[in-house]
Design an enzyme around this catalytic site. Structure first.
Site, PDB file in Angstrom:
ATOM      1  N   LYS A 128      -2.924 -10.300 -70.954  1.00  0.00           N
ATOM      2  CA  LYS A 128      -2.909  -9.052 -70.172  1.00  0.00           C
ATOM      3  C   LYS A 128      -1.532  -8.926 -69.552  1.00  0.00           C
ATOM      4  O   LYS A 128      -0.837  -9.932 -69.351  1.00  0.00           O
ATOM      5  CB  LYS A 128      -3.963  -9.097 -69.053  1.00  0.00           C
ATOM      6  CG  LYS A 128      -4.376  -7.744 -68.546  1.00  0.00           C
ATOM      7  CD  LYS A 128      -5.377  -7.097 -69.473  1.00  0.00           C
ATOM      8  CE  LYS A 128      -5.759  -5.717 -69.046  1.00  0.00           C
ATOM      9  NZ  LYS A 128      -6.933  -5.241 -69.796  1.00  0.00           N
ATOM     10  N   ASP A 168      -4.338   0.216 -70.551  1.00  0.00           N
ATOM     11  CA  ASP A 168      -5.359  -0.115 -69.545  1.00  0.00           C
ATOM     12  C   ASP A 168      -5.145   0.934 -68.453  1.00  0.00           C
ATOM     13  O   ASP A 168      -4.599   2.022 -68.740  1.00  0.00           O
ATOM     14  CB  ASP A 168      -5.189  -1.555 -69.024  1.00  0.00           C
ATOM     15  CG  ASP A 168      -6.393  -2.042 -68.221  1.00  0.00           C
ATOM     16  OD1 ASP A 168      -7.416  -2.401 -68.815  1.00  0.00           O
ATOM     17  OD2 ASP A 168      -6.334  -2.033 -66.966  1.00  0.00           O
TER      18      ASP A 168
HETATM   19  P1  NDP Z   1      -7.545   5.099 -66.575  1.00  0.00           P
HETATM   20  O1  NDP Z   1      -6.220   4.899 -65.957  1.00  0.00           O
HETATM   21  O2  NDP Z   1      -7.661   6.017 -67.742  1.00  0.00           O
HETATM   22  O3  NDP Z   1      -8.592   5.588 -65.483  1.00  0.00           O
HETATM   23  C1  NDP Z   1      -8.865   4.802 -64.366  1.00  0.00           C
HETATM   24  C2  NDP Z   1      -9.845   5.540 -63.469  1.00  0.00           C
HETATM   25  O4  NDP Z   1     -10.263   4.681 -62.427  1.00  0.00           O
HETATM   26  C3  NDP Z   1      -9.254   6.767 -62.794  1.00  0.00           C
HETATM   27  O5  NDP Z   1     -10.273   7.701 -62.586  1.00  0.00           O
HETATM   28  C4  NDP Z   1      -8.728   6.197 -61.489  1.00  0.00           C
HETATM   29  O6  NDP Z   1      -8.600   7.167 -60.441  1.00  0.00           O
HETATM   30  C5  NDP Z   1      -9.814   5.190 -61.160  1.00  0.00           C
HETATM   31  N1  NDP Z   1      -9.233   4.084 -60.372  1.00  0.00           N
HETATM   32  C6  NDP Z   1      -8.278   3.212 -60.795  1.00  0.00           C
HETATM   33  N2  NDP Z   1      -7.974   2.343 -59.820  1.00  0.00           N
HETATM   34  C7  NDP Z   1      -8.740   2.682 -58.781  1.00  0.00           C
HETATM   35  C8  NDP Z   1      -8.892   2.162 -57.471  1.00  0.00           C
HETATM   36  N3  NDP Z   1      -8.182   1.091 -57.055  1.00  0.00           N
HETATM   37  N4  NDP Z   1      -9.796   2.764 -56.662  1.00  0.00           N
HETATM   38  C9  NDP Z   1     -10.515   3.829 -57.092  1.00  0.00           C
HETATM   39  N5  NDP Z   1     -10.417   4.365 -58.323  1.00  0.00           N
HETATM   40  C10 NDP Z   1      -9.537   3.807 -59.140  1.00  0.00           C
HETATM   41  O7  NDP Z   1      -8.061   3.638 -66.967  1.00  0.00           O
HETATM   42  P2  NDP Z   1      -9.198   3.229 -68.011  1.00  0.00           P
HETATM   43  O8  NDP Z   1     -10.258   4.250 -68.031  1.00  0.00           O
HETATM   44  O9  NDP Z   1      -8.532   2.840 -69.262  1.00  0.00           O
HETATM   45  O10 NDP Z   1      -9.741   1.873 -67.348  1.00  0.00           O
HETATM   46  C11 NDP Z   1     -10.866   1.843 -66.475  1.00  0.00           C
HETATM   47  C12 NDP Z   1     -11.432   0.434 -66.428  1.00  0.00           C
HETATM   48  O11 NDP Z   1     -11.847   0.045 -67.744  1.00  0.00           O
HETATM   49  C13 NDP Z   1     -10.465  -0.666 -65.979  1.00  0.00           C
HETATM   50  O12 NDP Z   1     -11.202  -1.674 -65.308  1.00  0.00           O
HETATM   51  C14 NDP Z   1      -9.942  -1.232 -67.299  1.00  0.00           C
HETATM   52  O13 NDP Z   1      -9.462  -2.554 -67.150  1.00  0.00           O
HETATM   53  C15 NDP Z   1     -11.219  -1.179 -68.124  1.00  0.00           C
HETATM   54  N6  NDP Z   1     -11.069  -1.208 -69.564  1.00  0.00           N
HETATM   55  C16 NDP Z   1     -10.277  -0.302 -70.215  1.00  0.00           C
HETATM   56  C17 NDP Z   1     -10.195  -0.318 -71.600  1.00  0.00           C
HETATM   57  C18 NDP Z   1      -9.407   0.691 -72.353  1.00  0.00           C
HETATM   58  O14 NDP Z   1      -9.456   0.667 -73.608  1.00  0.00           O
HETATM   59  N7  NDP Z   1      -8.713   1.621 -71.722  1.00  0.00           N
HETATM   60  C19 NDP Z   1     -10.907  -1.340 -72.385  1.00  0.00           C
HETATM   61  C20 NDP Z   1     -11.780  -2.191 -71.612  1.00  0.00           C
HETATM   62  C21 NDP Z   1     -11.828  -2.129 -70.254  1.00  0.00           C
HETATM   63  P3  NDP Z   1      -7.152   7.749 -60.094  1.00  0.00           P
HETATM   64  O15 NDP Z   1      -6.743   8.540 -61.311  1.00  0.00           O
HETATM   65  O16 NDP Z   1      -7.338   8.576 -58.878  1.00  0.00           O
HETATM   66  O17 NDP Z   1      -6.290   6.556 -59.868  1.00  0.00           O
HETATM   67  O1  2IT Z   2      -9.522  -4.566 -71.058  1.00  0.00           O
HETATM   68  C1  2IT Z   2      -9.366  -4.290 -72.271  1.00  0.00           C
HETATM   69  O2  2IT Z   2     -10.084  -4.806 -73.140  1.00  0.00           O
HETATM   70  C2  2IT Z   2      -8.324  -3.332 -72.635  1.00  0.00           C
HETATM   71  N1  2IT Z   2      -7.668  -2.793 -71.753  1.00  0.00           N
HETATM   72  C3  2IT Z   2      -8.049  -3.034 -74.073  1.00  0.00           C
HETATM   73  C4  2IT Z   2      -7.191  -4.103 -74.682  1.00  0.00           C
HETATM   74  C5  2IT Z   2      -6.688  -3.816 -76.073  1.00  0.00           C
HETATM   75  O3  2IT Z   2      -5.894  -4.656 -76.540  1.00  0.00           O
HETATM   76  O4  2IT Z   2      -7.062  -2.834 -76.705  1.00  0.00           O
END
Ligand code: NDP
Ligand code: 2IT
Length: 454
Positions: A128, A168
């Site tokens: 990461k 992420d």
């Molecule tokens: P994005 O940046 O697309 O969206 C994140 C969302 O979460 C936004 O709505 C944001 O609000 C909110 N958020 C982030 N930090 C905070 C905080 N500290 N307090 C409150 N709200 C918060 O990220 P993703 O959708 O990609 O990721 C979301 C989660 O999923 C994370 O935990 C990530 O690690 C996990 N994940 C993502 C993957 C991927 O493929 N993208 C794969 C597997 C897991 P705001 O815009 O106002 O900051």
């Molecule tokens: O938390 C996760 O699994 C991710 N943010 C996606 C990682 C990836 O390599 O696609």
């Protein structure tokens, strides 16, 4: 030595050698204790010092990122890449750009990624990275300059067979584009060094949707065991980013009703169901606050974060059948878990990484009847589809959306089966925290033993 004592020794070591890394400690504690049934059955893991080895990253890179803002001033941020484990494949895992990023956060995410990636059944190691850079309020040109500066150091440590970063929080298609452009400029290579690329230059169809869709496929599998289905279920979703949006989209595909979403400023509750067109326009196109949703839909309710009682979050106080925490770590607390239970919630399905606090998780698993899908299993569809992108890049192929989606669904079904069957094997049927951790750990640990003292 009894395994519990060994685990306590290792947790003491983490506390001493990684002071202040609370999220990393939390993730390690959960994984290590859930391994007890395996450690008590098979002595080889303790004998080979696997626990001592697996909690230490193979390599942690911390670097300075200097970039020029629009006013011509040089700004400085910290960059990180923690290459945790390459036992079963090249390092793989996302990059997070958020002001809260520090070494402890990157280590917790990298540690979780080891077991998640192993669970997919694919050959990918765990890593990461990220930065404390805050993309909010930055111009497009500032984002580009930051990404170029970040990659100017990171490119030395990554490669298509070495370490393949992805997105992420705060890193989406735009950032991956700028990062890839700089990698290409520095190395002269056009290859699959990053995933989440644009569809015309090496990206995979279905990657954008994969984490959210996969999370819903996982929930469907879990419900089926208890003769339930998603159809007609009222679902609360937190977040409004990549994972949350495509979770909601797929919930509609199963005739379930996603009634909420949130961002760092507040929560939307729309009882008749979130309107996807409005949400995508606000978040994906205009990148605005969710507050503007109520202008378009006056029957929806907006609750600002600041107005909510301590220890709880508005989104989890909306009555629901299923909760999909899909924003960030530790966003679902003990207070929230108790309210979800009293409102009749039957399943918490983690879309985010470690969104449930340690005490809430303990309560859910030991004192409630709520089913629980751990993130490292339920959100693995994103990284699994990243591996499908790597596979297409290596063979210079491009699969259709439908082909990728069928593969994703099969992978999610298999992950569920592996986690569930492992829980049965260790006499804790339905405890997918144990099932997922044991299954992921066993694969990586066996590879470590087979590869010797490296
Ligand atoms: P994005 O940046 O697309 O969206 C994140 C969302 O979460 C936004 O709505 C944001 O609000 C909110 N958020 C982030 N930090 C905070 C905080 N500290 N307090 C409150 N709200 C918060 O990220 P993703 O959708 O990609 O990721 C979301 C989660 O999923 C994370 O935990 C990530 O690690 C996990 N994940 C993502 C993957 C991927 O493929 N993208 C794969 C597997 C897991 P705001 O815009 O106002 O900051
Ligand atoms: O938390 C996760 O699994 C991710 N943010 C996606 C990682 C990836 O390599 O696609």
């Amino acid at each position: 030595m009894p395994s519990t004592q060994k685990i306590e020794e290792i947790l003491d070591y983490i506390k001493e050698c990684s002071p202040g890394q609370n999220e990393f400690y939390q993730a390690s504690q959960e994984v290590l204790y859930s391994l007890l049934p395996l450690l008590n059955r098979e002595s080889k893991y303790v004998e080979n010092n696997i626990l001592e080895r697996i909690v230490v990253p193979e390599r942690s890179i911390i670097f300075r990122v200097n970039w020029m803002d629009d006013a011509g001033k040089v700004q400085t941020n910290l960059g990180y890449r923690v290459q945790f484990s390459s036992s079963i494949g090249p390092y793989k895992g996302g990059l997070r750009f958020h002001p809260t990023v520090n070494l402890g956060i990157v280590k917790f995410l990298g540690f979780e990624q080891i077991f998640k990636n192993a669970l997919t059944g694919l050959q990918i190691g765990g890593a990461k990275g990220g930065s404390n850079f805050d993309p909010k309020g930055k111009s497009d040109s500032e984002i580009m300059h930051f990404c170029q500066a970040f990659m100017s150091e990171l490119y030395k440590h990554i490669g298509k067979n070495r370490d393949v970063p992805a997105g992420d929080i705060g890193v989406g298609a735009r950032e991956i584009g700028y990062l890839f452009g700089q990698y290409k400029r520095l190395t002269g290579e056009f290859d699959g060094v990053l995933t989440g690329k644009g569809l015309d230059w090496g990206g995979s169809k279905g990657r954008k949707e994969a984490t959210g869709y996969g999370s819903v496929y996982f929930a469907e599998n879990f419900l089926k065991v208890y003769n339930q289905a998603l159809k007609g279920k009222v679902c609360t979703v937190s977040g409004s980013g990549n994972v949350a949006i495509y979770t909601m989209e797929k919930l509609y595909g199963f005739d379930a009703i996603p009634v909420s979403c949130s961002d760092s400023k507040g929560t939307i509750y729309h009882a008749k169901g979130i309107d996807m067109e409005s949400l995508k326009s606000i978040k994906e196109i205009h990148k605005e606050s969710l507050k503007s949703y109520v202008t378009l839909h006056p029957d929806a309710i907006y609750t600002p974060v600041a107005s909510y009682p301590e220890g709880g979050h508005a989104v989890w106080h909306i009555p629901c059948d299923i909760a999909f925490p899909s924003a960030t770590q530790n966003e679902l607390t003990l207070v929230d878990a108790k309210v979800l239970e009293s409102n009749g919630c039957i399943l918490i399905n983690e879309g985010a990484n470690m969104p449930t606090t340690a005490d809430a998780l303990e309560y859910i698993r030991k004192e409630s009847k709520i089913l629980f899908s751990p993130g490292k299993a339920a959100n693995a569809g994103g990284v699994a589809t990243s591996q499908l992108e790597m596979s297409q890049n290596a063979s210079m192929a491009q699969w259709t959306f439908e082909e990728v989606d069928i593969k994703l669904r099969t992978i999610m079904n298999d992950i569920f089966k592996t986690a569930y069957e492992t829980s049965v094997e260790f006499d804790c049927e339905g405890d997918l925290v144990k099932g997922a951790n044991i299954a992921g750990f066993r694969k990586v640990a066996d590879a470590m033993i087979e590869q010797g003292a490296i």
